[in-house]
Design a protein around this motif. Sequence first.
Motif, PDB file in Angstrom:
ATOM      1  N   THR A 286       0.673  -1.248   0.009  1.00  0.00           N
ATOM      2  CA  THR A 286      -0.016   0.065   0.159  1.00  0.00           C
ATOM      3  C   THR A 286       0.842   1.129  -0.083  1.00  0.00           C
ATOM      4  OG1 THR A 286       0.061   0.178   2.439  1.00  0.00           O
ATOM      5  CG2 THR A 286      -1.722  -1.145   1.537  1.00  0.00           C
ATOM      6  N   PRO A 287       0.178   2.418  -0.272  1.00  0.00           N
ATOM      7  CA  PRO A 287       1.201   3.468  -0.254  1.00  0.00           C
ATOM      8  C   PRO A 287       1.971   3.949   1.042  1.00  0.00           C
ATOM      9  CG  PRO A 287      -0.813   4.002  -1.310  1.00  0.00           C
ATOM     10  CD  PRO A 287      -0.931   2.764  -0.787  1.00  0.00           C
ATOM     11  N   MET A 288       1.213   3.993   2.142  1.00  0.00           N
ATOM     12  CA  MET A 288       1.986   3.748   3.523  1.00  0.00           C
ATOM     13  C   MET A 288       2.967   2.780   3.779  1.00  0.00           C
ATOM     14  SD  MET A 288       2.612   5.370   6.184  1.00  0.00           S
ATOM     15  CE  MET A 288       1.390   6.980   6.365  1.00  0.00           C
ATOM     16  N   GLY A 289       2.454   1.425   3.422  1.00  0.00           N
ATOM     17  CA  GLY A 289       3.248   0.388   3.646  1.00  0.00           C
ATOM     18  C   GLY A 289       4.709   0.713   2.837  1.00  0.00           C
ATOM     19  N   LYS A 290       4.355   0.814   1.422  1.00  0.00           N
ATOM     20  CA  LYS A 290       5.739   1.413   1.059  1.00  0.00           C
ATOM     21  C   LYS A 290       6.725   2.241   1.417  1.00  0.00           C
ATOM     22  CE  LYS A 290       3.856   0.248  -3.514  1.00  0.00           C
ATOM     23  NZ  LYS A 290       3.444   0.547  -5.008  1.00  0.00           N
ATOM     24  N   ILE A 291       6.246   3.205   2.164  1.00  0.00           N
ATOM     25  CA  ILE A 291       6.877   4.442   2.500  1.00  0.00           C
ATOM     26  C   ILE A 291       7.473   3.942   4.006  1.00  0.00           C
ATOM     27  CG2 ILE A 291       6.768   6.587   4.235  1.00  0.00           C
ATOM     28  CD1 ILE A 291       4.548   7.358   1.948  1.00  0.00           C
ATOM     29  N   LEU A 292       6.798   2.838   4.602  1.00  0.00           N
ATOM     30  CA  LEU A 292       7.361   2.665   5.949  1.00  0.00           C
ATOM     31  C   LEU A 292       8.696   1.334   5.906  1.00  0.00           C
ATOM     32  CD1 LEU A 292       4.039   2.405   7.847  1.00  0.00           C
ATOM     33  CD2 LEU A 292       6.003   3.855   8.558  1.00  0.00           C
ATOM     34  N   MET A 293       8.172   0.621   4.966  1.00  0.00           N
ATOM     35  CA  MET A 293       9.181  -0.667   4.665  1.00  0.00           C
ATOM     36  C   MET A 293      10.502  -0.270   4.660  1.00  0.00           C
ATOM     37  SD  MET A 293       7.206  -3.363   4.811  1.00  0.00           S
ATOM     38  CE  MET A 293       8.166  -4.677   3.931  1.00  0.00           C
ATOM     39  N   GLY A 294      11.384  -0.971   5.436  1.00  0.00           N
ATOM     40  CA  GLY A 294      12.674  -0.667   5.519  1.00  0.00           C
ATOM     41  C   GLY A 294      13.335   0.451   6.263  1.00  0.00           C
ATOM     42  N   LYS A 295      12.228   1.463   6.884  1.00  0.00           N
ATOM     43  CA  LYS A 295      12.599   2.528   7.620  1.00  0.00           C
ATOM     44  C   LYS A 295      13.028   1.980   9.138  1.00  0.00           C
ATOM     45  CE  LYS A 295      11.617   5.642   4.803  1.00  0.00           C
ATOM     46  NZ  LYS A 295      11.594   5.374   3.484  1.00  0.00           N
ATOM     47  N   SER A 296      13.808   2.734   9.959  1.00  0.00           N
ATOM     48  CA  SER A 296      14.167   2.537  11.214  1.00  0.00           C
ATOM     49  C   SER A 296      13.646   3.338  12.456  1.00  0.00           C
ATOM     50  CB  SER A 296      15.739   2.562  11.146  1.00  0.00           C
ATOM     51  OG  SER A 296      16.302   1.546  10.100  1.00  0.00           O
ATOM     52  N   ILE A 297      13.789   3.196  13.392  1.00  0.00           N
ATOM     53  CA  ILE A 297      13.435   3.883  14.676  1.00  0.00           C
ATOM     54  C   ILE A 297      14.159   5.317  14.466  1.00  0.00           C
ATOM     55  CG2 ILE A 297      13.349   4.193  16.920  1.00  0.00           C
ATOM     56  CD1 ILE A 297      13.504   1.221  17.339  1.00  0.00           C
ATOM     57  N   GLY A 298      13.393   6.350  14.562  1.00  0.00           N
ATOM     58  CA  GLY A 298      13.953   7.677  14.705  1.00  0.00           C
ATOM     59  C   GLY A 298      13.591   8.396  13.021  1.00  0.00           C
ATOM     60  N   GLU A 299      13.364   7.572  11.956  1.00  0.00           N
ATOM     61  CA  GLU A 299      13.201   7.924  10.632  1.00  0.00           C
ATOM     62  C   GLU A 299      12.073   9.043  10.654  1.00  0.00           C
ATOM     63  OE1 GLU A 299      14.519   6.383   7.230  1.00  0.00           O
ATOM     64  OE2 GLU A 299      15.409   4.401   8.015  1.00  0.00           O
ATOM     65  N   LYS A 300      12.307  10.157   9.861  1.00  0.00           N
ATOM     66  CA  LYS A 300      11.133  10.870   9.581  1.00  0.00           C
ATOM     67  C   LYS A 300      10.763  10.528   8.417  1.00  0.00           C
ATOM     68  CE  LYS A 300      12.423  14.938  12.266  1.00  0.00           C
ATOM     69  NZ  LYS A 300      12.744  16.193  12.333  1.00  0.00           N
ATOM     70  N   ILE A 301       9.083  10.420   8.354  1.00  0.00           N
ATOM     71  CA  ILE A 301       8.254  10.124   7.146  1.00  0.00           C
ATOM     72  C   ILE A 301       7.312  11.295   6.879  1.00  0.00           C
ATOM     73  CG2 ILE A 301       6.645   8.491   6.385  1.00  0.00           C
ATOM     74  CD1 ILE A 301       8.237   6.364   8.331  1.00  0.00           C
ATOM     75  N   SER A 302       7.139  11.553   5.537  1.00  0.00           N
ATOM     76  CA  SER A 302       6.090  12.396   5.042  1.00  0.00           C
ATOM     77  C   SER A 302       5.177  11.626   4.070  1.00  0.00           C
ATOM     78  CB  SER A 302       6.943  13.488   4.176  1.00  0.00           C
ATOM     79  OG  SER A 302       5.738  14.252   4.037  1.00  0.00           O
ATOM     80  N   PHE A 303       3.824  11.606   4.634  1.00  0.00           N
ATOM     81  CA  PHE A 303       2.667  11.311   3.850  1.00  0.00           C
ATOM     82  C   PHE A 303       1.420  12.049   3.724  1.00  0.00           C
ATOM     83  CE2 PHE A 303      -1.120   8.533   3.575  1.00  0.00           C
ATOM     84  CZ  PHE A 303      -0.854   7.577   2.438  1.00  0.00           C
ATOM     85  N   ASN A 304       1.251  12.532   2.358  1.00  0.00           N
ATOM     86  CA  ASN A 304      -0.269  13.422   2.271  1.00  0.00           C
ATOM     87  C   ASN A 304       0.260  14.664   2.996  1.00  0.00           C
ATOM     88  OD1 ASN A 304      -1.234  11.543   0.640  1.00  0.00           O
ATOM     89  ND2 ASN A 304      -2.631  10.763   2.115  1.00  0.00           N
ATOM     90  N   GLY A 305       1.513  15.152   2.912  1.00  0.00           N
ATOM     91  CA  GLY A 305       1.762  16.360   3.488  1.00  0.00           C
ATOM     92  C   GLY A 305       2.092  16.522   5.069  1.00  0.00           C
TER      93      GLY A 305
END
Length: 151
Positions: free
Chosen positions: A123-142
């Motif tokens: 899913t769009p959010m799943g793709k963003i989260l996969m492979g990320k680590s604790i402390g990483e910043k993520i941006s989704f829909n602004g």
Amino acid sequence: MTNVRKEELYKSCKTYIDERLSRIQGRIASLQEALTSESKSSAGDKHETGRAMIQLEREKLGKQLAEVQLLQERFKKVPLQNKSDQVIQGSVVYTTKHHYYIGISAGEIIVAEERFYAIAPDTPMGKILMGKSIGEKISFNGTEFKIKKIE
């Protein structure tokens, strides 16, 4: 040892699939019964239209059944026990905005009075989260948020 929340999320996703499968199978059985009773009728054009409508509904349900069976197969690959510093399939991800369970798309699940969103890795959010680590910043829909914890 598995995490209790992860076990509950896993069970909720399994129940979601089982209930969806059961509903579709029940509707298919009802349609089969309707088709059988429709066959006993002999009302000419009206009879043929009724049969055609039932057939169309059966085809639609057949596609839904295939989708649920595919979902079931995908879910079998979601590990219940996994430990990783990165988000992988089967992870429970806590962010500053929402909490996610990476397994299948099953919507909102509440466990121990906490709200989680069961999402698939593709899913769009799943793709963003996969492979990320604790402390990483993520941006989704602004909206920007940070990963606080991965289980």
